[in-house]
Write an enzyme that holds these catalytic residues in place. Structure first.
Site, PDB file in Angstrom:
ATOM      1  N   ARG A   9       0.794  -1.235   0.000  1.00  0.00           N
ATOM      2  CA  ARG A   9       0.000   0.000   0.000  1.00  0.00           C
ATOM      3  C   ARG A   9       0.821   1.277   0.000  1.00  0.00           C
ATOM      4  O   ARG A   9       0.365   2.339  -0.370  1.00  0.00           O
ATOM      5  CB  ARG A   9      -0.870   0.030   1.256  1.00  0.00           C
ATOM      6  CG  ARG A   9      -2.200  -0.608   1.074  1.00  0.00           C
ATOM      7  CD  ARG A   9      -2.948  -0.590   2.354  1.00  0.00           C
ATOM      8  NE  ARG A   9      -2.120  -1.112   3.450  1.00  0.00           N
ATOM      9  CZ  ARG A   9      -2.587  -1.467   4.628  1.00  0.00           C
ATOM     10  NH1 ARG A   9      -3.856  -1.333   4.897  1.00  0.00           N
ATOM     11  NH2 ARG A   9      -1.790  -1.943   5.566  1.00  0.00           N
ATOM     12  N   ASP A  56      -1.678 -20.527  15.129  1.00  0.00           N
ATOM     13  CA  ASP A  56      -0.453 -20.054  14.478  1.00  0.00           C
ATOM     14  C   ASP A  56       0.560 -21.188  14.294  1.00  0.00           C
ATOM     15  O   ASP A  56       1.297 -21.216  13.315  1.00  0.00           O
ATOM     16  CB  ASP A  56       0.180 -18.936  15.334  1.00  0.00           C
ATOM     17  CG  ASP A  56       1.362 -18.267  14.650  1.00  0.00           C
ATOM     18  OD1 ASP A  56       1.231 -17.926  13.458  1.00  0.00           O
ATOM     19  OD2 ASP A  56       2.413 -18.087  15.293  1.00  0.00           O
ATOM     20  N   HIS A  74       2.149 -26.339  11.687  1.00  0.00           N
ATOM     21  CA  HIS A  74       3.491 -26.935  11.778  1.00  0.00           C
ATOM     22  C   HIS A  74       3.518 -28.227  12.615  1.00  0.00           C
ATOM     23  O   HIS A  74       4.080 -29.224  12.198  1.00  0.00           O
ATOM     24  CB  HIS A  74       4.476 -25.931  12.382  1.00  0.00           C
ATOM     25  CG  HIS A  74       4.515 -24.617  11.661  1.00  0.00           C
ATOM     26  ND1 HIS A  74       4.344 -24.518  10.299  1.00  0.00           N
ATOM     27  CD2 HIS A  74       4.717 -23.353  12.100  1.00  0.00           C
ATOM     28  CE1 HIS A  74       4.425 -23.241   9.942  1.00  0.00           C
ATOM     29  NE2 HIS A  74       4.649 -22.511  11.015  1.00  0.00           N
ATOM     30  N   LYS A 115       5.738 -19.595  22.837  1.00  0.00           N
ATOM     31  CA  LYS A 115       6.654 -18.463  22.647  1.00  0.00           C
ATOM     32  C   LYS A 115       7.343 -18.203  23.976  1.00  0.00           C
ATOM     33  O   LYS A 115       6.795 -18.506  25.039  1.00  0.00           O
ATOM     34  CB  LYS A 115       5.868 -17.204  22.252  1.00  0.00           C
ATOM     35  CG  LYS A 115       5.042 -17.384  20.999  1.00  0.00           C
ATOM     36  CD  LYS A 115       5.839 -17.054  19.756  1.00  0.00           C
ATOM     37  CE  LYS A 115       5.019 -17.083  18.490  1.00  0.00           C
ATOM     38  NZ  LYS A 115       5.106 -18.317  17.714  1.00  0.00           N
ATOM     39  N   LYS A 142      15.332 -21.874  21.589  1.00  0.00           N
ATOM     40  CA  LYS A 142      14.610 -22.334  20.396  1.00  0.00           C
ATOM     41  C   LYS A 142      14.879 -23.826  20.268  1.00  0.00           C
ATOM     42  O   LYS A 142      16.032 -24.249  20.266  1.00  0.00           O
ATOM     43  CB  LYS A 142      15.107 -21.598  19.155  1.00  0.00           C
ATOM     44  CG  LYS A 142      14.348 -21.985  17.894  1.00  0.00           C
ATOM     45  CD  LYS A 142      14.577 -20.984  16.778  1.00  0.00           C
ATOM     46  CE  LYS A 142      13.899 -21.402  15.483  1.00  0.00           C
ATOM     47  NZ  LYS A 142      12.461 -21.155  15.487  1.00  0.00           N
TER      48      LYS A 142
END
Ligand code: BG6
Length: 488
Positions: free
Chosen positions: A49, A233, A238, A338, A343
């Site tokens: 945009r 999400d 996943h 989260k 990780k």
């Protein structure tokens, strides 16, 4: 045939200034360039945009590489890459504007690949706009990012709209986990090794854990994330994709159709969660202020732009039962969150304990074998097995040891490509094998909807957990109830 000898493409990215494009798509495209995997005549057209021009967009791409490449930029490759970039300002809800795209692409010489890195509510106008402008021909492809819908109904609506303009073979529904080397390696591990083809069911396996933890928070994506939540999400896509690779029957071959068929059977066999058992089988969490990697980080409700009343979950754990012959009585425990301590994406296959122990002098309870598949980081496969400790005294003493295969050691000469690199390349090449079929997505939603409706029926609110931990204590209790514990 060299890797880049496919028909040149006009890759049109909708959401060219969005987070996904800046963090993943541009980085992956640059990396493909660096490895000479981009067809020389292929061009990239960014659509968004903002009132900027092509030169400004090149600057945006450069900044993205500087911020997210994690390595030096090769100037020669950058100059080649930047020449491919172009930009068009467009309001995606204005169907007349799509003629500008139709004019900018060259469908006689190139295949138009439309990459939808925008919120799903725009999918409809993009499809209609492209159709109306005459930009769609039999070769045109459309790549759709997750989430495809919010639930089964909205996903069907999106799929209906897209299918009214594109044939199923032109639609590439992306789940970037399916492009990850280690996820694909699950096929090799399971179906190329006889020890795993025969020891992979309720006779030998006690239970399986799938963990996808991220130390990051929601990284400035509060608005998107709050509407979506960790269940939609991460778990809907996943984790369920990983689960299907672990649980499916051997496909007859590696064609897209054969693999999709087997994955769908697993998804159909997932036992729905009900309002009655949701409390016992699922955990919702939301991170509060805490420490990650030694640094204090804000809680979810304190993130920039946060609504302090939000009851969106940032952590989910679920006990999944698969009602089929192979997996009867073998629970799969899934967790994703989260702001976990680090990780970590891994699968732990816990084998059954032996029925009788003849080594009780050394081990009162013989620990069961375990197969740990590290999907990321430190990709590799590890098996724990018991061995005799060398020694000449009377008793046989045992020790649990690891057979450890680290991919970076074993495949020193091969580079591990990221999921997006692999999948973007496959979309440009026109190979749909690693993308999702409509039915797979709809089956996944059917099961996830059962959780959402159980939560909403029970008015369940997420339990807080400090950032830097593996979720609320209820997640430990989920396994403890079954006499088990998470792999730490
Ligand atoms: C995305 C999610 O699909 O996957 C993000 O929307 C998440 O919230 C990301 O951070 C994780 O991907 P990866 O490849 O870093 O494990």
């Amino acid at each position: 045939m060299s890797n880049n000898s496919y028909k040149p493409c006009d890759l049109v990215i909708y959401g060219a200034l969005g987070d996904l494009t800046k963090r993943k798509l541009l980085i992956s495209l640059y990396r493909l360039e660096k490895h000479n995997l981009l067809e020389p005549e292929t061009r990239i057209l960014g659509i968004d945009r903002a009132e900027i021009n092509a030169a400004d967009y090149v600057a945006v791409a450069r900044q993205s590489l500087e911020a997210f490449l994690n390595g030096p930029i090769d100037e020669e490759m950058w100059s080649k890459f930047s020449r491919r970039l172009n930009y068009l300002k467009l309001d995606l809800t204005q169907l007349e504007d799509y003629k500008l795209i139709a004019e900018a692409v060259d469908q006689d010489a190139r295949v138009m690949v439309n990459y939808l890195a925008v919120a799903p509510f725009l999918f409809k106008s993009i499809c209609q706009g492209l159709h109306r402008s005459g930009a769609v021909n039999a070769e045109t492809r459309i790549v759709m990012e997750k989430p495809i819908g919010h639930d089964l109904k909205s996903s069907q609506e999106i799929n209906d709209v897209v299918s009214s303009v594109f044939l199923e073979r032109q639609i590439y529904r992306i789940d970037h986990y399916l492009g990850k080397e280690t996820v694909l390696n699950l096929l090799a591990l399971r179906f190329a090794n006889s020890i795993f083809t025969t020891n992979w069911d309720h006779n030998t396996i006690d239970h399986i854990q799938i963990t996808v933890g991220e130390d990051i928070g929601i990284e400035g994506r509060w608005e998107y994330f709050d509407k979506t939540g960790q269940l939609r999400d991460m778990l809907q896509n996943h984790l369920l994709q990983i689960l299907t690779f672990v649980a499916m029957e051997p496909p007859v071959d590696l064609s897209a159709e054969s693999v999709h068929n087997e994955k769908i059977k697993v998804l159909k066999a997932l036992r729905p969660i009900t309002a009655r058992n949701a409390e016992e089988k699922t955990v919702r969490g939301q991170y509060s202020r805490g420490y990650v990697n030694g640094k204090e980080v804000p809680g979810y409700l304190e993130e920039e732009g946060a609504n302090p009343e939000s009851v969106t979950e940032t952590f989910v754990a679920v006990r999944v039962d698969i009602d089929n012959w192979r997996w009867a009585g073998v629970p799969f425990y899934l967790r994703t969150g989260k702001r976990t301590p680090n990780k970590r994406t891994e699968i732990v296959v816990n084998f059954k304990q032996l029925p009788h122990n003849i080594f009780h002098d050394s081990f009162r309870n013989l620990p069961a074998n375990k197969l740990v598949i590290h999907l990321q980081p430190n990709e590799g496969v590890e098996i724990t097995i018991l061995n005799k400790i060398p020694g000449i005294d009377g008793n046989i003493k045992l020790q649990n040891s690891k057979l450890d295969l680290s991919f970076s050691e074993a495949f020193k000469k091969s580079r591990i490509f990221g999921g997006y690199e692999k999948l973007i390349l496959e979309a440009l090449r026109g190979n749909p094998t690693l993308f999702l079929s409509r039915e797979e997505i709809e089956q996944a939603w059917t099961w996830v909807d059962s959780i959402v409706s159980a939560w909403s029926h029970n008015h369940s609110a997420p339990k807080p957990y400090p950032a830097g931990s593996w979720g609320p204590l209820a997640s430990v209790a989920l396994l403890a109830r079954d006499g088990r514990g998470w792999e730490e």
